[in-house]
Enzyme design. Sequence first.
Site, PDB file in Angstrom:
ATOM      1  N   LYS A   1       0.794  -1.236   0.000  1.00  0.00           N
ATOM      2  CA  LYS A   1       0.000   0.000   0.000  1.00  0.00           C
ATOM      3  C   LYS A   1       0.829   1.289   0.000  1.00  0.00           C
ATOM      4  CE  LYS A   1      -3.400  -1.191  -0.546  1.00  0.00           C
ATOM      5  NZ  LYS A   1      -3.751  -1.937  -1.794  1.00  0.00           N
TER       6      LYS A   1
ATOM      7  N   SER B   1      -4.939   2.673   4.043  1.00  0.00           N
ATOM      8  CA  SER B   1      -5.117   2.008   2.748  1.00  0.00           C
ATOM      9  C   SER B   1      -5.160   0.480   2.931  1.00  0.00           C
ATOM     10  CB  SER B   1      -3.963   2.420   1.830  1.00  0.00           C
ATOM     11  OG  SER B   1      -4.058   1.787   0.592  1.00  0.00           O
TER      12      SER B   1
ATOM     13  N   HIS C   1       7.764  -7.474  -1.723  1.00  0.00           N
ATOM     14  CA  HIS C   1       7.431  -6.864  -0.429  1.00  0.00           C
ATOM     15  C   HIS C   1       8.344  -7.442   0.662  1.00  0.00           C
ATOM     16  CE1 HIS C   1       4.007  -4.767  -1.951  1.00  0.00           C
ATOM     17  NE2 HIS C   1       3.191  -5.785  -2.006  1.00  0.00           N
TER      18      HIS C   1
HETATM   19  P1  A3P Z   1      -5.265   4.381  -1.379  1.00  0.00           P
HETATM   20  O1  A3P Z   1      -5.873   3.118  -0.820  1.00  0.00           O
HETATM   21  O2  A3P Z   1      -4.862   5.346  -0.305  1.00  0.00           O
HETATM   22  O3  A3P Z   1      -6.126   5.015  -2.419  1.00  0.00           O
HETATM   23  P2  A3P Z   1       0.016  -0.540  -3.581  1.00  0.00           P
HETATM   24  O4  A3P Z   1       0.047  -0.542  -5.062  1.00  0.00           O
HETATM   25  O5  A3P Z   1       1.365  -0.464  -2.943  1.00  0.00           O
HETATM   26  O6  A3P Z   1      -0.841  -1.620  -3.048  1.00  0.00           O
HETATM   27  O7  A3P Z   1      -0.656   0.854  -3.128  1.00  0.00           O
HETATM   28  C1  A3P Z   1      -2.021   1.114  -3.376  1.00  0.00           C
HETATM   29  C2  A3P Z   1      -2.277   2.573  -3.052  1.00  0.00           C
HETATM   30  O8  A3P Z   1      -1.676   3.390  -4.084  1.00  0.00           O
HETATM   31  C3  A3P Z   1      -3.770   2.905  -3.045  1.00  0.00           C
HETATM   32  O9  A3P Z   1      -3.907   3.967  -2.097  1.00  0.00           O
HETATM   33  C4  A3P Z   1      -3.960   3.398  -4.492  1.00  0.00           C
HETATM   34  O10 A3P Z   1      -5.117   4.172  -4.680  1.00  0.00           O
HETATM   35  C5  A3P Z   1      -2.680   4.221  -4.654  1.00  0.00           C
HETATM   36  N1  A3P Z   1      -2.354   4.497  -6.066  1.00  0.00           N
HETATM   37  C6  A3P Z   1      -2.171   3.634  -7.079  1.00  0.00           C
HETATM   38  N2  A3P Z   1      -1.939   4.275  -8.223  1.00  0.00           N
HETATM   39  C7  A3P Z   1      -1.983   5.601  -7.945  1.00  0.00           C
HETATM   40  C8  A3P Z   1      -1.837   6.801  -8.734  1.00  0.00           C
HETATM   41  N3  A3P Z   1      -1.621   6.772 -10.028  1.00  0.00           N
HETATM   42  N4  A3P Z   1      -1.944   7.986  -8.082  1.00  0.00           N
HETATM   43  C9  A3P Z   1      -2.162   8.055  -6.751  1.00  0.00           C
HETATM   44  N5  A3P Z   1      -2.313   6.957  -5.959  1.00  0.00           N
HETATM   45  C10 A3P Z   1      -2.227   5.747  -6.561  1.00  0.00           C
END
Ligand code: A3P
Length: 296
Positions: free
Chosen positions: A45, A131, A101
């Site tokens: 996240k 998140s 991870h």
């Molecule tokens: P949120 O749940 O706060 O919206 P990961 O890929 O490490 O699992 O992280 C997921 C988080 O990154 C989520 O956060 C997701 O919405 C956010 N995310 C993914 N792509 C994004 C983008 N282009 N711009 C902003 N946030 C992004």
Amino acid sequence: MARLDVLENFHGILFPGHLHTQESLQRALEFPFQDTDVLIVSYPKSGTTWMQEILTLITSKGDPYLSQTVPNWTRAPWLEQHYCAAVLEASSTTPRVITTHLPHHLLGPTLQGSKAKVIYVSRNPKDVVVSFYHFHKMAKFLPDAGSFPEFLNQFLEGTLTFGSWFDHIKDWTSQTAASDNMLHITYEEMSLDLPGTIKRVSSLLQCPLVEEEVNSCVKHCSFSNMKTNRMVNYTLIPEEIMDHSKGSFMRKGKIGDWKNMFTEEQNRYLRSVLKAKMQGCNLEFVWEEQDEEETQ
Ligand code: A3P
């Protein structure tokens, strides 16, 4: 491979049994990195999928074809997940982009001596935990999230799947500071200066981009474009594994959403745990000053 209720305990850290096995985790620790590999490392996240998209777009010189036709887990497979070897074998792409991870104390020895490039992605832990909490509600391969206060305690104790956020960031960033092959990029930096981030990453990859290509990368990895791109928004994953009625993977994509979840007391408590656990760590957090101002 369902195993939705299975958790694998590997070196004292829990991993979801869906996609992780003892064998796949062990294989990750014996992985023969190539010097041309690019490894994205993150605690869940923190902006992992975003960085995967950025890398695909940079290596495609801004052309969105791959990012719109191939799922992110095939373009940048997770090293510790069981399908990784098969994906890499079937791929002829250079550089290979691999995601992980795993904490540094497990993967560091495997990387030693390799010139593989490492991009460590971090994010404000308060936004990470919020998140992750929402993600637990939709991801059926993760344990029941319980209430937010319970979840937050588990996060601070380091007992959630993938282990301690504090150890993860401390150990990996102690390496990134000391190596030309490694970059530490924060989610906040990506949010506040996406073109700048793309340029930093393209420079690490020695993949120079002209301004038009940078602009195309920026456009295609914006939150709104990624939210509707089925190759990264996880809507390809069936309902039995991710319940899309309970939320979306591309949820809010904002800095500071923790303020909608945290009480003042929880904020104070997290800050005190952070201070204690990060003692001796020289990291300067871009989000810290901002948080401080807002809680005064
Ligand atoms: P949120 O749940 O706060 O919206 P990961 O890929 O490490 O699992 O992280 C997921 C988080 O990154 C989520 O956060 C997701 O919405 C956010 N995310 C993914 N792509 C994004 C983008 N282009 N711009 C902003 N946030 C992004």
